[in-house]
Design an enzyme around this catalytic site. Structure first.
Site, PDB file in Angstrom:
ATOM      1  N   ARG B  15       0.836  -1.192   0.000  1.00  0.00           N
ATOM      2  CA  ARG B  15       0.000   0.000   0.000  1.00  0.00           C
ATOM      3  C   ARG B  15       0.880   1.255   0.000  1.00  0.00           C
ATOM      4  NH1 ARG B  15      -0.728   4.603   2.870  1.00  0.00           N
ATOM      5  NH2 ARG B  15      -0.355   3.429   4.790  1.00  0.00           N
ATOM      6  N   HIS B 214       4.663   3.547  13.586  1.00  0.00           N
ATOM      7  CA  HIS B 214       4.813   3.556  12.123  1.00  0.00           C
ATOM      8  C   HIS B 214       5.985   4.494  11.847  1.00  0.00           C
ATOM      9  CE1 HIS B 214       3.189   3.717   7.907  1.00  0.00           C
ATOM     10  NE2 HIS B 214       3.863   4.854   7.928  1.00  0.00           N
ATOM     11  N   HIS B 216       9.516   5.917   9.780  1.00  0.00           N
ATOM     12  CA  HIS B 216      10.201   6.092   8.493  1.00  0.00           C
ATOM     13  C   HIS B 216      11.692   6.267   8.743  1.00  0.00           C
ATOM     14  CE1 HIS B 216       6.935   6.813   5.373  1.00  0.00           C
ATOM     15  NE2 HIS B 216       6.278   6.520   6.482  1.00  0.00           N
ATOM     16  N   CYS B 247       8.738   9.707   1.114  1.00  0.00           N
ATOM     17  CA  CYS B 247       8.128  10.908   1.672  1.00  0.00           C
ATOM     18  C   CYS B 247       8.102  11.954   0.576  1.00  0.00           C
ATOM     19  CB  CYS B 247       8.916  11.402   2.870  1.00  0.00           C
ATOM     20  SG  CYS B 247       8.263  12.948   3.513  1.00  0.00           S
ATOM     21  N   ASN B 258       9.744   3.866   4.404  1.00  0.00           N
ATOM     22  CA  ASN B 258       9.426   3.183   5.659  1.00  0.00           C
ATOM     23  C   ASN B 258      10.621   2.344   6.099  1.00  0.00           C
ATOM     24  OD1 ASN B 258       6.831   3.548   4.029  1.00  0.00           O
ATOM     25  ND2 ASN B 258       6.022   3.013   6.030  1.00  0.00           N
TER      26      ASN B 258
END
Lengths: 320, 320
Positions: B15, B214, B216, B247, B258
């Site tokens: 995703r 979550h 990065h 990003c 990520n």
């Protein structure tokens, strides 16, 4: 568990990085080292005194050291692997550590130096004699593959501790005191808990001994390892601008190399640890390094960006 | 400070990764998700129910979810940004969290969602009603840009805590109990000490609340942040195979995205934390991801290599 107030990064990119790249132009390297000298770095390993037959990338060691502009306060260093290399280093105005170096992995030792760890150990008396002849105190020992080895797997900690003790004793017998150990994770095996256990064990046994880490980011754990080491109070690290460097034994050519100077500096600065470094100047150097080697390097900060909101205020300053 | 015994990685590569790549072939994506389903991953975010006009990469959401082979024990997920997206998700057999999402940065909220944080908050009652109508309990809240923002700088922790309290109260007024918060470091600002301070503050205030991160790797601190979170006992992380993702606001196109699933899994396994994952299978998927997107991805383990000496014995097993 308190983080140190400051760290000292030892730049090794021009030596460890460029030795595994195509031969670069000496003048471009001089410009590059001069740019590094203006970032706030206090220690720069410029080149290596090795045989130009085996390492043509370092054939210009003398010319490079003669050509750089020596910034006041910056300590210029060079590597050497044998007594002839030491002689050349002595003639070219670099700072020497008086270091005794072994590999914790016997197989790596044979592959990299053509000598077993025992043979390397038996050569150390010769090194001590050479240092004494040059009026250099033996103060440091270093271990390649301290944590693991692609050919032997994890290095058991008791084996490393035994080797350390042997070198400390040998130096003591020669009237020298080892003050610092440099542990190299040459092939990128260390994990943060292993770093902690290793550091704690050494600090328990030799509380006076400084521990300096040379870490690689081969499998991505480099900065987590730095953070673990900082938590144990360590403050001296070898790093390479842009993440230059590499491992000839990695699965893929171009695998990540040394931990990137600018990323480690960013980690420290954001947590309120003084590095004395100008992050924007480091990013400029990382970009220059990419141009020199003609490919993207693994360092992150130059790509992620040093936003204007990061520059004036670190997180630590915001938090107070 | 005890590390957890096991972690759960939530794969978001198909995703979050593929939404920022050129449009990929649906059948290739199906094969890729099926390969991920055989790595031991228990949670895979497959796609996003968003407007094909704005995100053509996700236009095949229905076809993709209809085409995959659903492995028993694997929970398939999808993202959605509005109530129409929720309706589509409900019709396509994905597991929903009943999550209420805001951005901790007002500027990022406006840029990314065209709504201020206050406007987003005022929409939450509508979300609660939509979930109720679908018979889904509201159990989770999420915050984008929880730690910092390229446009606003560091997010003050009291601001995040206030927003969290507001959402918890709003849910409680509707008879729902928030059990988990997902904190996203959307633009890669967090540092390990910030992670620790944030987690400790939340755990002090809401001891029952699960914290899911979550992260990065935009500026290289991703795995150091994971290690800091593990030290605080956290055990749920979003990751993307190969380090897919990115990003849109990074300095350079192609900046690290990520945190990479295989690198995080390697970090955990080497420290004796069970991931339930097959590292070799993850590396195969990371290599497949590189082929799909046609460029090198930032994950390390596939390049550094999972040596045979790592595979049978983790460091933790060697140490005992």
């Amino acid at each position: 568990m308190t983080l140190p107030e400051r760290v000292q990064l030892y730049e090794v990119g021009p030596r460890e990085g460029f030795q595994s790249e195509p031969v670069l132009d000496t003048n471009e390297k001089i410009e590059f080292v001069d740019a590094l000298s203006r970032t706030g770095l206090r220690h720069i390993e410029v080149t290596s005194f090795v045989s130009p037959k085996w390492v043509p990338q370092m054939a210009d060691a003398e010319a490079l050291l003669a050509g750089i502009h020596r910034e006041p306060g910056v300590i210029y260093r060079a590597a050497y692997l044998n007594v002839q290399g030491l002689e050349r280093a002595l003639n070219n105005n670099v700072t020497l550590d008086g270091s005794l170096v072994l590999s914790a992995s016997d197989t790596f030792s044979k592959r990299n130096m053509n000598k077993s760890t025992v043979e390397m150990f038996s050569n150390l008396s010769e090194w001590i004699a050479a240092y004494k002849a040059a009026n250099i105190r033996v103060k440091q020992m270093g271990f390649m593959a301290s944590f693991g080895c692609n050919f032997e797997g994890y290095i058991p900690l008791p084996h490393l501790i035994r080797l350390m003790g042997d070198v400390i004793d040998l130096a003591a017998d020669a009237g020298e005191t080892i003050q610092k150990v440099k542990l190299a994770d040459t092939m990128g095996w260390a994990n943060p808990e292993q770093i902690k256990r290793t550091v704690q064990t050494i600090q328990d046994k030799w509380p006076q001994l400084d521990i300096h880490l040379h870490l690689h980011d081969t499998r991505g754990l480099g900065l987590a390892n730095v953070y673990a080491a900082l938590q144990e109070g360590l403050w001296e690290f070898d790093t390479a601008i842009g993440g230059l460097g590499g491992c000839p034994f990695a699965a893929v050519k171009g695998a990540p190399g040394n931990i990137a100077t600018e990323d480690v500096a960013f980690l420290c600065e954001q947590m309120g640890i003084d590095t004395g470094l100008n992050l924007a100047a480091l990013i400029d150097c990382a970009n220059k390094a990419e141009q020199l080697v003609g490919r993207a390097l693994p360092g992150h900060l130059a790509k992620g960006g040093l936003q204007e909101h990061i520059r004036p205020k670190t997180w630590k300053q915001v938090q107070g």
